[in-house]
Design an enzyme around this catalytic site. Structure first.
Site, mmCIF file in Angstrom:
data_model
loop_
_atom_site.group_PDB
_atom_site.id
_atom_site.type_symbol
_atom_site.label_atom_id
_atom_site.label_comp_id
_atom_site.label_asym_id
_atom_site.label_seq_id
_atom_site.Cartn_x
_atom_site.Cartn_y
_atom_site.Cartn_z
ATOM 1 N N THR A 1 -4.089 -2.179 5.230
ATOM 2 C CA THR A 1 -3.706 -2.419 6.772
ATOM 3 C C THR A 1 -2.358 -2.185 6.927
ATOM 4 O O THR A 1 -1.752 -2.263 6.133
ATOM 5 C CB THR A 1 -4.459 -3.825 7.195
ATOM 6 O OG1 THR A 1 -4.261 -4.056 8.592
ATOM 7 C CG2 THR A 1 -3.809 -4.845 6.397
ATOM 8 N N THR B 1 -6.911 -3.456 11.351
ATOM 9 C CA THR B 1 -7.786 -2.751 10.845
ATOM 10 C C THR B 1 -8.711 -4.004 10.061
ATOM 11 O O THR B 1 -8.220 -5.167 10.131
ATOM 12 C CB THR B 1 -7.239 -2.265 9.588
ATOM 13 O OG1 THR B 1 -6.176 -1.164 9.968
ATOM 14 C CG2 THR B 1 -7.799 -1.218 8.651
ATOM 15 N N ARG C 1 -4.918 11.946 15.850
ATOM 16 C CA ARG C 1 -4.284 11.362 14.926
ATOM 17 C C ARG C 1 -5.192 10.975 13.937
ATOM 18 O O ARG C 1 -6.215 10.289 14.177
ATOM 19 C CB ARG C 1 -3.251 10.342 15.587
ATOM 20 C CG ARG C 1 -2.465 9.540 14.525
ATOM 21 C CD ARG C 1 -3.175 8.082 14.367
ATOM 22 N NE ARG C 1 -2.071 7.344 13.497
ATOM 23 C CZ ARG C 1 -2.743 6.102 12.992
ATOM 24 N NH1 ARG C 1 -3.923 5.549 13.305
ATOM 25 N NH2 ARG C 1 -1.889 5.608 12.090
ATOM 26 N N VAL C 2 -4.938 11.017 12.463
ATOM 27 C CA VAL C 2 -5.913 10.717 11.800
ATOM 28 C C VAL C 2 -5.332 9.194 10.829
ATOM 29 O O VAL C 2 -4.202 9.157 10.453
ATOM 30 C CB VAL C 2 -6.107 11.779 10.517
ATOM 31 C CG1 VAL C 2 -6.950 11.475 9.520
ATOM 32 C CG2 VAL C 2 -6.772 13.084 11.330
HETATM 33 N N1 GLY Z 1 -3.932 1.271 9.524
HETATM 34 C C1 GLY Z 1 -4.797 1.737 10.690
HETATM 35 C C2 GLY Z 1 -4.150 2.969 11.156
HETATM 36 O O1 GLY Z 1 -2.904 3.050 11.342
HETATM 37 O O2 GLY Z 1 -4.867 3.872 11.686
#
Ligand code: GLY
Length: 314
Positions: free
Chosen positions: A224, A175, A203-204
């Site tokens: 992250t 991220t 998926r979000v």
């Molecule tokens: N932190 C990024 C994700 O899991 O989508």
């Protein structure tokens, strides 16, 4: 007031290979230099965060924008959000495709009455704004996905950074994120990601939720790591609200990261408060973060694996 800035390029397991660490450091410091100069020139925290996110999205090394990982069906879907702490307003896009800088959509949505758009709506907005169609795929990310397909998708996460010599050794939680404190004392936070890689369609990510990116006039946090872990901890608001209720930033980070560690979460975060304190935390082995405290730049790339929370001073 003296501006402060902290950025990250993900978290993960150990970054083997000195060359790789130096390359990541140079990438992060280049972004710090450009964005810190903007803050000194008087741009708002929100504008500085957007510029920082654009630069990190454009670096193919990190899992956001160009260099995003592929999902289970071989497509790239990106998510990003922006939170202006002064107005306490959150905006973001979820699973957007074919755009160079997802953070630009989050920025546009700051002044819209509909502030979080998902896949189809985000594509419609891209078209309305006449942003050019852009393919963020890199050869290395394609190679990584093809390799995983051959191995029947055993890996649960993609590499944190797209470094050939590091991909093998680094299970990833890629991220990017930026938190800034400007000359008027305003705070903003921005986060952008290609997701965790090989995930189900739809998926979000936490990166487009307040759980992963949150700011008020008192503090700002960008997270992250494994999105599901960040959501379960509701990490960014947990830290910010603790500061709002009177805890110091370092106490709020320590409490929140010890809780996350006890819950066996795999995550990291960068943070700033209204006193200009810069802090970071991680339960993962490494956090790829770097900061500018007004005097110098420093980073968290080679901290011991045991370090959970750190403060860069004000
Ligand atoms: N932190 C990024 C994700 O899991 O989508």
């Amino acid at each position: 007031m003296q501006p402060k800035l902290i950025i990250h390029g993900g978290a993960g397991s150990s970054l083997k290979g000195k060359g790789g660490v130096e390359a990541v450091r140079q990438s992060l410091y280049k972004v710090l230099e450009e964005v810190y100069a903007l803050l000194i020139s008087g741009v708002s925290a929100t504008e500085a965060v957007v510029r920082g996110c654009q630069l990190l999205e454009d670096d193919p090394r990190f899992n956001a924008g160009t260099g995003s990982v592929l999902q289970s069906d071989g497509q790239i879907r990106m998510s990003a959000s922006l939170m202006d702490g002064a107005s306490q307003s959150f905006s973001g896009v979820i699973n957007v495709t074919r755009i160079q800088n997802p953070i630009n959509l989050a920025q546009f949505l700051q002044s819209s009455s509909d502030r979080v758009l998902s896949d189809f709506g985000a594509s419609e907005l891209t078209r309305e704004l006449q942003l050019p169609s852009y393919n963020p795929l890199t050869d290395l990310r394609l190679e990584e996905w093809l390799q995983e397909r051959q191995d029947n998708f055993k890996k649960t996460m993609a590499g944190v950074v797209a470094e050939k010599e590091l991909v093998e050794s680094s299970a990833g939680r890629g991220t990017i994120g930026v938190v800034a404190f400007d000359t008027d004392g305003r705070i903003a936070a921005g986060t952008s990601t290609g997701g965790k890689g090989f995930e189900r369609i739809g998926r979000v990510s936490d990166s487009a939720m307040p759980a992963g990116n949150y700011a008020t006039q008192y503090a700002g946090v960008s997270c992250t790591g494994v999105g599901e872990d960040i959501i379960d901890e509701c990490l960014a608001p947990r830290i910010v609200i603790r500061v709002t209720d009177g805890m110091s930033l370092i106490e709020a980070m320590q409490r929140s990261f010890h809780e996350a560690s006890a819950n066996k979460r795999d995550l990291g975060a960068i943070a700033l408060d209204a006193n200009g304190t810069i802090a970071w935390g991680k339960t993962s082995e490494v956090l790829l973060a770097a900061y500018h405290n007004g005097e110098k730049m420093n980073d968290t790339l080679e901290l011991s694996e045991e370090s959970i929370v750190g403060v860069a001073g004000s």
